[in-house]
Write a protein that holds these residues in place. Sequence first.
Motif, PDB file in Angstrom:
ATOM      1  N   ALA A  23       0.828  -1.199   0.000  1.00 27.00           N
ATOM      2  CA  ALA A  23       0.000   0.000   0.000  1.00 27.00           C
ATOM      3  C   ALA A  23       0.865   1.253   0.000  1.00 27.00           C
ATOM      4  O   ALA A  23       0.605   2.212  -0.740  1.00 27.00           O
ATOM      5  N   VAL A  24       1.897   1.249   0.827  1.00 27.28           N
ATOM      6  CA  VAL A  24       2.806   2.402   0.899  1.00 27.28           C
ATOM      7  C   VAL A  24       3.436   2.658  -0.466  1.00 27.28           C
ATOM      8  O   VAL A  24       3.412   3.784  -0.985  1.00 27.28           O
ATOM      9  N   GLY A  25       4.017   1.613  -1.050  1.00 26.75           N
ATOM     10  CA  GLY A  25       4.687   1.768  -2.338  1.00 26.75           C
ATOM     11  C   GLY A  25       3.746   2.214  -3.440  1.00 26.75           C
ATOM     12  O   GLY A  25       4.061   3.128  -4.210  1.00 26.75           O
ATOM     13  N   ALA A  26       2.567   1.594  -3.515  1.00 29.16           N
ATOM     14  CA  ALA A  26       1.633   1.897  -4.602  1.00 29.16           C
ATOM     15  C   ALA A  26       1.094   3.318  -4.508  1.00 29.16           C
ATOM     16  O   ALA A  26       1.033   4.042  -5.515  1.00 29.16           O
ATOM     17  N   VAL A  27       0.692   3.738  -3.311  1.00 27.49           N
ATOM     18  CA  VAL A  27       0.082   5.063  -3.156  1.00 27.49           C
ATOM     19  C   VAL A  27       1.108   6.164  -3.388  1.00 27.49           C
ATOM     20  O   VAL A  27       0.831   7.156  -4.080  1.00 27.49           O
ATOM     21  N   VAL A  28       2.315   6.021  -2.844  1.00 27.77           N
ATOM     22  CA  VAL A  28       3.366   7.014  -3.066  1.00 27.77           C
ATOM     23  C   VAL A  28       3.736   7.063  -4.549  1.00 27.77           C
ATOM     24  O   VAL A  28       3.927   8.145  -5.123  1.00 27.77           O
ATOM     25  N   LEU A  29       3.829   5.907  -5.187  1.00 23.60           N
ATOM     26  CA  LEU A  29       4.197   5.840  -6.600  1.00 23.60           C
ATOM     27  C   LEU A  29       3.209   6.598  -7.478  1.00 23.60           C
ATOM     28  O   LEU A  29       3.609   7.462  -8.273  1.00 23.60           O
ATOM     29  N   VAL A  30       1.914   6.294  -7.344  1.00 19.01           N
ATOM     30  CA  VAL A  30       0.943   6.915  -8.248  1.00 19.01           C
ATOM     31  C   VAL A  30       0.779   8.406  -7.972  1.00 19.01           C
ATOM     32  O   VAL A  30       0.532   9.192  -8.895  1.00 19.01           O
ATOM     33  N   GLY A  39      -0.263  10.182  -0.781  1.00 16.06           N
ATOM     34  CA  GLY A  39       1.081   9.621  -0.604  1.00 16.06           C
ATOM     35  C   GLY A  39       1.737  10.031   0.700  1.00 16.06           C
ATOM     36  O   GLY A  39       2.274   9.194   1.427  1.00 16.06           O
ATOM     37  N   GLU A  40       1.716  11.319   0.994  1.00 17.29           N
ATOM     38  CA  GLU A  40       2.326  11.806   2.228  1.00 17.29           C
ATOM     39  C   GLU A  40       1.593  11.266   3.446  1.00 17.29           C
ATOM     40  O   GLU A  40       2.212  10.889   4.457  1.00 17.29           O
ATOM     41  N   THR A  41       0.275  11.217   3.346  1.00 20.96           N
ATOM     42  CA  THR A  41      -0.539  10.742   4.459  1.00 20.96           C
ATOM     43  C   THR A  41      -0.267   9.278   4.776  1.00 20.96           C
ATOM     44  O   THR A  41      -0.134   8.897   5.947  1.00 20.96           O
ATOM     45  N   ILE A  42      -0.153   8.456   3.733  1.00 22.95           N
ATOM     46  CA  ILE A  42       0.083   7.030   3.995  1.00 22.95           C
ATOM     47  C   ILE A  42       1.495   6.797   4.507  1.00 22.95           C
ATOM     48  O   ILE A  42       1.738   5.873   5.291  1.00 22.95           O
ATOM     49  N   LEU A  43       2.440   7.644   4.114  1.00 24.16           N
ATOM     50  CA  LEU A  43       3.797   7.534   4.650  1.00 24.16           C
ATOM     51  C   LEU A  43       3.795   7.814   6.154  1.00 24.16           C
ATOM     52  O   LEU A  43       4.429   7.083   6.934  1.00 24.16           O
ATOM     53  N   ILE A  44       3.072   8.840   6.560  1.00 18.24           N
ATOM     54  CA  ILE A  44       2.979   9.171   7.983  1.00 18.24           C
ATOM     55  C   ILE A  44       2.279   8.043   8.746  1.00 18.24           C
ATOM     56  O   ILE A  44       2.730   7.632   9.822  1.00 18.24           O
ATOM     57  N   ALA A  45       1.178   7.548   8.182  1.00 20.70           N
ATOM     58  CA  ALA A  45       0.450   6.462   8.833  1.00 20.70           C
ATOM     59  C   ALA A  45       1.320   5.212   8.969  1.00 20.70           C
ATOM     60  O   ALA A  45       1.313   4.550  10.015  1.00 20.70           O
ATOM     61  N   ALA A  46       2.076   4.891   7.925  1.00 20.56           N
ATOM     62  CA  ALA A  46       2.963   3.720   7.973  1.00 20.56           C
ATOM     63  C   ALA A  46       4.063   3.913   9.000  1.00 20.56           C
ATOM     64  O   ALA A  46       4.466   2.964   9.690  1.00 20.56           O
ATOM     65  N   GLY A  47       4.555   5.149   9.132  1.00 19.25           N
ATOM     66  CA  GLY A  47       5.563   5.430  10.145  1.00 19.25           C
ATOM     67  C   GLY A  47       5.033   5.223  11.556  1.00 19.25           C
ATOM     68  O   GLY A  47       5.729   4.687  12.428  1.00 19.25           O
TER      69      GLY A  47
END
Length: 206
Positions: A23-30, A39-47
């Motif tokens: 999910a992290v890779g796909a959302v940041v990529l697109v 993308g930024e939001t999912i990076l923060i959530a994953a962190g």
Amino acid sequence: MAPPLPGPLVHLAPLLTHYGYWAVGAVVLVEDFGIPAPGETILIAAGIYAGAGQLNIVAVTVIAFAAAVIGDNIGYLIGHTGGRAVVHRWGRYVYLTPERFRKAEEFFTRHGGKIVVVARFVEGLRQVNGIIAGTSGMPWRRFLVFNAIGAALWVGLWAALAYTAGTHITAVYAVITRYQLYALIALGVLIAALVLRHLLRRRHQE
């Protein structure tokens, strides 16, 4: 058990729970080649998840960095091969109107390579900086260097802050719960002050 995510991050919980690193890779990529995605939001959530022990922070960081660089390079390729014609024809589908693109391109051209680094932290520019670099004729190697630097700083900053919050998630929630009423009152006062200021300015102009 995954920690509850605060406020605007909560809708990403099912995505991270089911797909994790994918999910992290796909959302940041697109997001990085122009498609509106958090993308930024999912990076923060994953962190935060990593800080709580649900994901590995090194894996999150590496995957997000790779996805950010690849996504921007796809954007560069789109801009370089398709040019403005592609943006003008398809841009409206991703909220990139010709006017918005023109302003972004002017800003990009004015500031040169360093804007590729800065754009990573600016909503709107982050999604289109690769496309603009391609249409403006920036040499690919130059773009690649600045893009990698920007991606490293962006991923490193948000991953580190979110991971730290995740390791102290219980304390963070305790503070939020304790002071949320005061925060809402302060927000209400701020909004009222801004509205009053706007009304006074309009009256003064009349």
